[in-house]
Design a protein around this motif. Structure first.
Motif, short mmCIF file in Angstrom:
data_model
loop_
_atom_site.label_atom_id
_atom_site.label_comp_id
_atom_site.label_asym_id
_atom_site.label_seq_id
_atom_site.Cartn_x
_atom_site.Cartn_y
_atom_site.Cartn_z
N ALA A 150 93.28 38.94 83.62
CA ALA A 150 93.62 40.32 83.73
C ALA A 150 94.06 40.77 85.16
O ALA A 150 95.09 41.04 85.40
CB ALA A 150 93.00 41.51 83.03
N LEU A 151 93.30 40.36 85.99
CA LEU A 151 93.22 40.60 87.67
C LEU A 151 94.51 39.61 88.31
O LEU A 151 94.96 40.16 88.96
CB LEU A 151 91.82 40.33 88.04
CG LEU A 151 91.78 40.66 89.48
CD1 LEU A 151 92.16 42.20 89.76
CD2 LEU A 151 90.37 40.42 90.32
N THR A 152 94.28 38.38 87.45
CA THR A 152 95.46 37.46 88.19
C THR A 152 96.83 37.89 87.81
O THR A 152 97.60 38.02 88.88
CB THR A 152 95.34 35.87 87.61
OG1 THR A 152 93.82 35.56 88.03
CG2 THR A 152 96.24 34.83 87.71
N VAL A 153 97.03 38.47 86.57
CA VAL A 153 98.36 38.99 86.29
C VAL A 153 98.66 40.19 86.89
O VAL A 153 99.74 40.45 87.79
CB VAL A 153 98.40 39.42 84.77
CG1 VAL A 153 99.80 40.04 84.53
CG2 VAL A 153 98.19 37.84 84.15
N ALA A 154 97.61 41.10 87.34
CA ALA A 154 97.78 42.36 87.93
C ALA A 154 98.18 42.26 89.53
O ALA A 154 98.96 42.84 89.91
CB ALA A 154 96.58 43.01 87.96
N GLU A 155 97.35 41.12 90.09
CA GLU A 155 97.41 41.11 91.41
C GLU A 155 99.02 40.49 91.54
O GLU A 155 99.82 40.74 92.74
CB GLU A 155 96.62 40.02 92.07
CG GLU A 155 95.15 40.80 92.14
CD GLU A 155 94.03 39.94 92.47
OE1 GLU A 155 94.16 38.60 92.22
OE2 GLU A 155 93.21 40.18 92.97
N HIS A 156 99.40 39.62 90.68
CA HIS A 156 100.83 39.11 90.87
C HIS A 156 101.90 39.96 90.53
O HIS A 156 102.71 40.01 91.50
CB HIS A 156 100.98 37.92 89.77
CG HIS A 156 102.50 37.31 89.78
ND1 HIS A 156 102.79 36.38 90.66
CD2 HIS A 156 103.60 37.58 89.05
CE1 HIS A 156 104.13 36.22 90.52
NE2 HIS A 156 104.41 36.51 89.28
N LEU A 157 101.76 40.89 89.70
CA LEU A 157 102.86 41.91 89.39
C LEU A 157 102.84 42.94 90.60
O LEU A 157 104.00 43.32 91.05
CB LEU A 157 102.43 42.72 88.26
CG LEU A 157 102.62 41.69 86.95
CD1 LEU A 157 102.38 42.87 85.69
CD2 LEU A 157 104.09 41.27 86.74
N VAL A 158 101.71 43.37 91.22
CA VAL A 158 101.77 44.23 92.42
C VAL A 158 102.48 43.51 93.57
O VAL A 158 103.16 44.17 94.25
CB VAL A 158 100.29 44.90 92.61
CG1 VAL A 158 100.33 45.57 93.88
CG2 VAL A 158 99.83 45.82 91.40
#
Length: 108
Positions: free
Chosen positions: A17-25
């Protein structure tokens, strides 16, 4: 109809979840991501009832970017059939919504 939406998804663990969140931000596709504490999900998969611990995520973005958010998240998502739901934001504080716009592609 509001210009702003949440894109909701679930993940098998905090790290994905954190990997995707960081990528999107970082890509300016989402202004912010909220990741929940572990939740319990009960669902049917391939003819069997399953129970799993997951992390729920809300990605705050603009309606115009929702499909790009889903496409980018799908590339990194570990599930075979990930959940992506676009939920409308009916209204909000104007200063916060202006910040969301400024933090995402095509801002101000």
């Amino acid at each position: 109809m509001s210009d702003y939406v949440f894109v909701y998804s679930t993940f098998p663990d905090q790290a994905s979840a954190l990997t995707v969140a960081e990528h999107l931000v970082d890509a300016k596709l989402a202004a912010c991501a909220n990741l929940s504490a572990p939740i319990t999900s009960v669902y049917a998969w391939q003819g069997k009832r399953e129970t799993a611990t997951e992390i729920a995520a809300l990605f705050k973005t603009r309606r115009a970017l929702a499909e790009q958010v889903i496409a980018a998240a799908r590339q990194l998502h570990p599930y075979e059939v990930p959940c992506f739901l676009v939920l409308p934001i009916e209204s909000g504080s104007p200063d916060y919504l202006a910040w969301v716009r400024a933090q995402t592609l095509g801002g101000p």
